[in-house]
Motif scaffolding. Structure first.
Motif, mmCIF file in Angstrom:
data_model
loop_
_atom_site.group_PDB
_atom_site.id
_atom_site.type_symbol
_atom_site.label_atom_id
_atom_site.label_comp_id
_atom_site.label_asym_id
_atom_site.label_seq_id
_atom_site.Cartn_x
_atom_site.Cartn_y
_atom_site.Cartn_z
ATOM 1 N N ASP A 119 0.843 -1.193 0.000
ATOM 2 C CA ASP A 119 0.000 0.000 0.000
ATOM 3 C C ASP A 119 0.887 1.256 0.000
ATOM 4 O OD1 ASP A 119 -1.768 2.034 0.508
ATOM 5 O OD2 ASP A 119 -2.936 0.860 1.982
ATOM 6 N N THR A 120 0.560 2.222 -0.859
ATOM 7 C CA THR A 120 1.338 3.456 -0.956
ATOM 8 C C THR A 120 1.376 4.208 0.376
ATOM 9 O OG1 THR A 120 0.571 3.625 -3.208
ATOM 10 C CG2 THR A 120 1.639 5.567 -2.313
ATOM 11 N N ARG A 121 0.313 4.074 1.162
ATOM 12 C CA ARG A 121 0.274 4.800 2.438
ATOM 13 C C ARG A 121 1.324 4.291 3.435
ATOM 14 N NH1 ARG A 121 -6.019 4.186 3.414
ATOM 15 N NH2 ARG A 121 -5.396 2.250 2.432
ATOM 16 N N GLU A 122 1.818 3.081 3.184
ATOM 17 C CA GLU A 122 2.824 2.519 4.096
ATOM 18 C C GLU A 122 4.178 3.195 3.943
ATOM 19 O OE1 GLU A 122 3.358 -1.839 4.869
ATOM 20 O OE2 GLU A 122 1.732 -1.969 3.395
ATOM 21 N N ILE A 123 4.413 3.833 2.789
ATOM 22 C CA ILE A 123 5.740 4.380 2.499
ATOM 23 C C ILE A 123 6.193 5.332 3.608
ATOM 24 C CG2 ILE A 123 7.074 5.850 0.930
ATOM 25 C CD1 ILE A 123 5.472 4.695 -1.372
ATOM 26 N N ASP A 124 5.325 6.285 3.909
ATOM 27 C CA ASP A 124 5.678 7.264 4.936
ATOM 28 C C ASP A 124 5.996 6.607 6.276
ATOM 29 O OD1 ASP A 124 5.597 9.376 3.341
ATOM 30 O OD2 ASP A 124 3.625 10.137 4.018
ATOM 31 N N SER A 125 5.107 5.630 6.636
ATOM 32 C CA SER A 125 5.252 5.087 7.990
ATOM 33 C C SER A 125 6.536 4.270 8.138
ATOM 34 C CB SER A 125 4.015 4.272 8.377
ATOM 35 O OG SER A 125 3.935 3.125 7.562
ATOM 36 N N VAL A 126 6.937 3.492 7.135
ATOM 37 C CA VAL A 126 8.149 2.677 7.327
ATOM 38 C C VAL A 126 9.395 3.562 7.415
ATOM 39 C CG1 VAL A 126 7.371 0.477 6.365
ATOM 40 C CG2 VAL A 126 8.366 2.216 4.836
ATOM 41 N N ILE A 127 9.384 4.688 6.703
ATOM 42 C CA ILE A 127 10.525 5.591 6.805
ATOM 43 C C ILE A 127 10.502 6.314 8.144
ATOM 44 C CG2 ILE A 127 11.502 7.735 5.890
ATOM 45 C CD1 ILE A 127 11.034 6.705 3.125
ATOM 46 N N GLU A 128 9.285 6.704 8.536
ATOM 47 C CA GLU A 128 9.165 7.456 9.780
ATOM 48 C C GLU A 128 9.644 6.660 10.990
ATOM 49 O OE1 GLU A 128 5.430 9.629 10.096
ATOM 50 O OE2 GLU A 128 5.598 9.420 12.262
ATOM 51 N N VAL A 129 9.306 5.397 11.069
ATOM 52 C CA VAL A 129 9.751 4.616 12.226
ATOM 53 C C VAL A 129 11.203 4.166 12.067
ATOM 54 C CG1 VAL A 129 7.439 3.793 12.775
ATOM 55 C CG2 VAL A 129 8.927 2.392 11.324
ATOM 56 N N GLY A 130 11.784 4.450 10.914
ATOM 57 C CA GLY A 130 13.207 4.125 10.746
ATOM 58 C C GLY A 130 13.458 2.682 10.377
ATOM 59 N N ALA A 131 12.390 1.943 9.972
ATOM 60 C CA ALA A 131 12.578 0.540 9.599
ATOM 61 C C ALA A 131 13.442 0.433 8.343
ATOM 62 C CB ALA A 131 11.234 -0.127 9.366
ATOM 63 N N VAL A 132 13.301 1.387 7.444
ATOM 64 C CA VAL A 132 14.111 1.402 6.212
ATOM 65 C C VAL A 132 14.619 2.819 5.979
ATOM 66 C CG1 VAL A 132 12.760 -0.462 5.179
ATOM 67 C CG2 VAL A 132 12.170 1.932 4.701
ATOM 68 N N ARG A 133 15.688 2.928 5.153
ATOM 69 C CA ARG A 133 16.249 4.253 4.888
ATOM 70 C C ARG A 133 15.728 4.837 3.583
ATOM 71 N NH1 ARG A 133 20.104 4.734 8.969
ATOM 72 N NH2 ARG A 133 20.223 6.933 8.425
ATOM 73 N N PHE A 134 15.233 3.938 2.707
ATOM 74 C CA PHE A 134 14.559 4.461 1.508
ATOM 75 C C PHE A 134 13.577 3.413 0.984
ATOM 76 C CE2 PHE A 134 18.286 2.341 -0.281
ATOM 77 C CZ PHE A 134 17.786 1.690 -1.404
ATOM 78 N N VAL A 135 12.654 3.887 0.166
ATOM 79 C CA VAL A 135 11.669 2.973 -0.446
ATOM 80 C C VAL A 135 11.778 3.109 -1.959
ATOM 81 C CG1 VAL A 135 9.222 2.404 -0.674
ATOM 82 C CG2 VAL A 135 10.125 3.213 1.525
ATOM 83 N N LEU A 136 11.857 1.966 -2.605
ATOM 84 C CA LEU A 136 11.943 1.937 -4.062
ATOM 85 C C LEU A 136 10.553 1.610 -4.614
ATOM 86 C CD1 LEU A 136 14.037 1.839 -6.494
ATOM 87 C CD2 LEU A 136 14.003 -0.641 -6.165
ATOM 88 N N VAL A 137 10.049 2.500 -5.475
ATOM 89 C CA VAL A 137 8.722 2.265 -6.049
ATOM 90 C C VAL A 137 8.885 1.944 -7.540
ATOM 91 C CG1 VAL A 137 6.426 3.200 -6.392
ATOM 92 C CG2 VAL A 137 7.771 3.913 -4.403
ATOM 93 N N ILE A 138 8.464 0.708 -7.901
ATOM 94 C CA ILE A 138 8.557 0.317 -9.323
ATOM 95 C C ILE A 138 7.152 0.393 -9.923
ATOM 96 C CG2 ILE A 138 9.237 -1.501 -10.932
ATOM 97 C CD1 ILE A 138 11.141 -2.535 -8.769
#
Lengths: 383, 317
Positions: free
Chosen positions: A87-106
């Protein structure tokens, strides 16, 4: 052996100072534990290399081509696939909690575009909160994307019976990095760290040793004796030169064992030149100690006069050339600046004296001047 | 005066000021070679400041001083080879043992082996240091510390020795030992300048300089100082004590009155008559009960008190 009286007086001071140190558990701790501790903290802490940076993928395409691209990133070793996002809405949250440093969208159509020879696009959402890591990661990503493009273009050309050269970019940079081919940052950090640790130790060791006597009663009896200031100064320097010399060997061994960083060049040369640097640094501490009114003030001033400039102005953290002109001038009168150049040249380039002779001369001149200044300002009076 | 002893220390108008405060005020005296010369005065009288000038640790503001024929301001380093100095403050390294401190001072004065080892053993025996030779001096009691410090001050057999309150905080037995040693050193030809505020120690000096607020108020042998005291001395046991002291201090015929332990000592002008009746009258008027009155022998303390009293009267006038 008949030693001249001046040597006997100097050795009497050196011996008392030596005994004072090995009876004092705190100064033993400073001498042995502090360098190892600092090397560990900073060696592991200041790591500018990119390894296993966690990222997430939102693969809207789900084709062979998109899987192939993600695979390439993971195989590089720089990045670790931490999670897949639906889900696109997850992008913000995973970065915000620091789980990942970037998200790649294909996006949809990524594989189709590539298969038909059209340019395709991907999106990267980076955590700019840690801008240093973000920009390094972006650089690595762009390089990987570039590599992957060439790889795809070659395959496309082969499939269509064209020579590979038809799709090569007109210009390509092929970097060849000298002296630190793997670009491992510890190779650069460890020698600099050794220089900073030695500076810190020298300041801590000598900044107390005269003012402490003034605070106690021993200075009065010492000053009323026929000992000359130069005998006191050299007598005080000698044991600390030995102690800090042991420390540089300790640092080199720890650097080798824990970080695999060893000097490319002549170790004996490095040790010899370190001694000059140590005499300069120890003299600064001693000079402060003979002028200061109290132990705390002496330690503080010695710290401000040696450790801070060696951390900030010497080129340890920031290149001297990119500093304002005034700071560059200050850098030239700090012993650490010259020693950093020498130790890095020997560690990374395996250079010999001819590569940094002016630095050696500057260092030797500073060491001599500081010893003489300490002797000249030493007062065998109580006022 | 062909056989007059040579002077080890010559002081002329020696003065030391710290900003507005005059610590030492135009002192002049001479110490003969081999003499035990005492400096007597309360704390803050300027005794330590004078010794520090004589060791070259402080520069005189005014006046001159020579030690072993060397000027204290200009020939300081040569002078320091001729002197031993035991400061008032604890001057040993607390984290070195007694013998290690001795080795340090032996080295400072350029002693070399094997005479260095022999000299240390000699002092260990002479000052009875065997029991504490391997003990860190920081853990020693004051009496032991002072003994080690004295050993350090004389390790190089200096012709002139400055001892600043060497017996402060030391029990009477050790004090006795100290003074015996000082006597021995003087007999061997060492000149000793020693400060004290204890009268019984002052008695053992060949000559005594009494110092008050930076000024020399008397200089003579202890006997001559006592003989020079005017008037008669009485010791009075009275109850209550402080009103007795006040009553006598304000009586017109009393020159000085001071407490010595639980006894009031008064000095009265000599008029060829006993003053006992006058003292009893004065105390009765103050409603003080007299337990005992007896004639006293003059002590150095009485001399000091009378001289300080004279000075105060002079400055009040």
């Amino acid at each position: 052996m008949r030693r001249p009286a001046t040597l006997r007086r100097m050795l009497a001071v050196a011996r008392a100072e030596w005994r004072h140190n090995y009876r004092d558990a705190r100064s033993l701790a400073i001498v042995i534990a502090l360098p190892v501790f600092l090397l560990l903290i900073y060696g592991y802490g200041i790591n500018l290399d990119l390894r296993d940076l966690p990222f997430a993928v939102q693969d809207l395409d789900r084709t062979e081509q998109s899987a192939d691209f993600v695979n390439r990133l993971v195989r590089s070793g720089y990045f670790t696939l931490a999670r897949a996002i639906q889900d696109t809405r997850e992008i913000d949250s995973v970065i915000e909690v620091g789980a990942v440093r970037f998200v790649l969208v294909i996006p949809h159509g990524f594989g189709g575009d590539l298969a038909s020879g059209r340019p395709a696009q991907v999106q990267v959402v980076l955590d700019g909160g840690d801008s240093a890591t973000a920009s390094v990661a972006l650089g690595y990503l762009q390089a990987l994307v570039g590599d992957h493009s060439i790889h795809l273009a070659r395959r496309w050309a082969m499939r269509h019976g064209l020579p590979a050269s038809a799709v090569e970019p007109a210009l390509r940079v092929v970097p060849r990095v000298l002296y630190n081919p793997e670009l491992r940052s510890v190779n650069f950090i460890v020698p600099g760290l050794i220089a900073v640790i030695l500076t810190l130790l020298a300041a801590l060791l000598t900044s107390g040793c005269i003012v402490r006597e003034r605070e106690g009663g021993s200075f009065e009896a010492l000053a009323a004796s026929p000992i000359a200031p130069i005998e006191i100064v050299l007598g005080k320097l000698l044991p600390y030169a030995v102690i800090s010399f042991v420390d540089i060997v300790l640092c080199m061994v720890v650097g080798r064992l824990l970080f695999g960083v060893a000097p490319m060049g002549d170790k004996a040369l490095l040790l010899g030149l370190s001694l000059i640097y140590l005499i300069a640094s120890l003299s600064i501490g001693l000079l402060v100690s003979s002028l200061a009114r109290s132990h705390q003030v002496a330690t503080l001033i010695a710290f401000l006069a040696t450790v801070l400039p060696s951390l900030l102005v010497s080129g340890f953290a920031f290149p001297v050339r990119s500093m304002p002109v005034a700071l560059q001038a200050i850098a030239q009168i700090i012993p650490a600046t010259h020693f950093l150049i020498i130790i890095r040249a020997i560690y990374l380039k395996g250079a010999g004296v001819s590569a940094f002779a002016p630095r050696v001369a500057a260092l030797a001149a500073m060491a001599l001047a500081l010893v003489l200044l300490t002797v000249r300002t030493f007062r065998k009076r109580l006022e | 005066m062909a056989d007059a002893p040579r002077a080890a220390v010559v002081v002329e108008d020696l003065t030391k000021r710290f900003r507005d405060f005059v610590a030492v005020d135009h002192l002049s005296f001479t110490i003969a070679e081999g003499e035990v010369f005492g400096f007597l005065g309360p704390n803050g009288a300027g005794k330590s400041t004078t010794i520090r000038m004589l060791c070259g640790l402080l520069l005189p503001s005014e006046g001159r001083a020579q030690v072993a024929g060397l000027d204290v301001a200009r020939e300081t380093e040569a002078l320091r080879r001729q002197i031993g100095y035991m400061p008032q403050l604890f001057s040993l390294y607390p984290d070195l043992t007694s013998v290690e401190n001795l080795e340090f001072y032996a080295g400072l004065y350029g002693l070399r082996q094997p005479s260095l080892g022999t000299r240390i053993e000699e002092l260990v025996v002479r000052l009875d240091l065997e029991a504490v030779r391997g003990q860190l001096t920081g853990t020693l009691s004051t009496g032991w510390r002072q003994r080690v410090a004295l050993a350090c001050a004389i390790i190089h057999e200096p012709p002139i020795l400055f001892l600043d309150e060497p017996t402060s905080g030391v029990d009477p037995a050790v004090r006795q030992q100290f003074w015996n040693l000082i006597g021995d050193l003087a007999a061997e030809g060492t000149t000793v300048l020693v400060t004290t505020h204890l009268m019984e120690e002052a008695e053992r000096c060949a000559r005594l300089a009494m110092i008050d607020r930076g000024r020399l108020i008397a200089l003579d042998t202890p006997q001559a100082l006592r003989d020079g005291l005017q008037g008669l001395l009485y010791e009075i046991d009275a109850d209550p004590l402080l009103p007795a002291l006040e009553a006598l201090a304000s009586a017109p015929f009393v020159m000085d009155a001071a407490l010595s332990g639980a006894t009031v000592r008064v000095r009265v002008a000599e008029m060829g008559i006993s003053r006992e009746a006058a003292i009893r009258d004065a105390l009765a008027a103050a409603q003080v009960n007299v337990v005992d009155i007896r004639a006293g022998e003059p002590s150095l303390e009485d001399v000091f008190i009378s001289l300080v009293g004279d000075r105060e009267e002079a400055s009040a006038r």
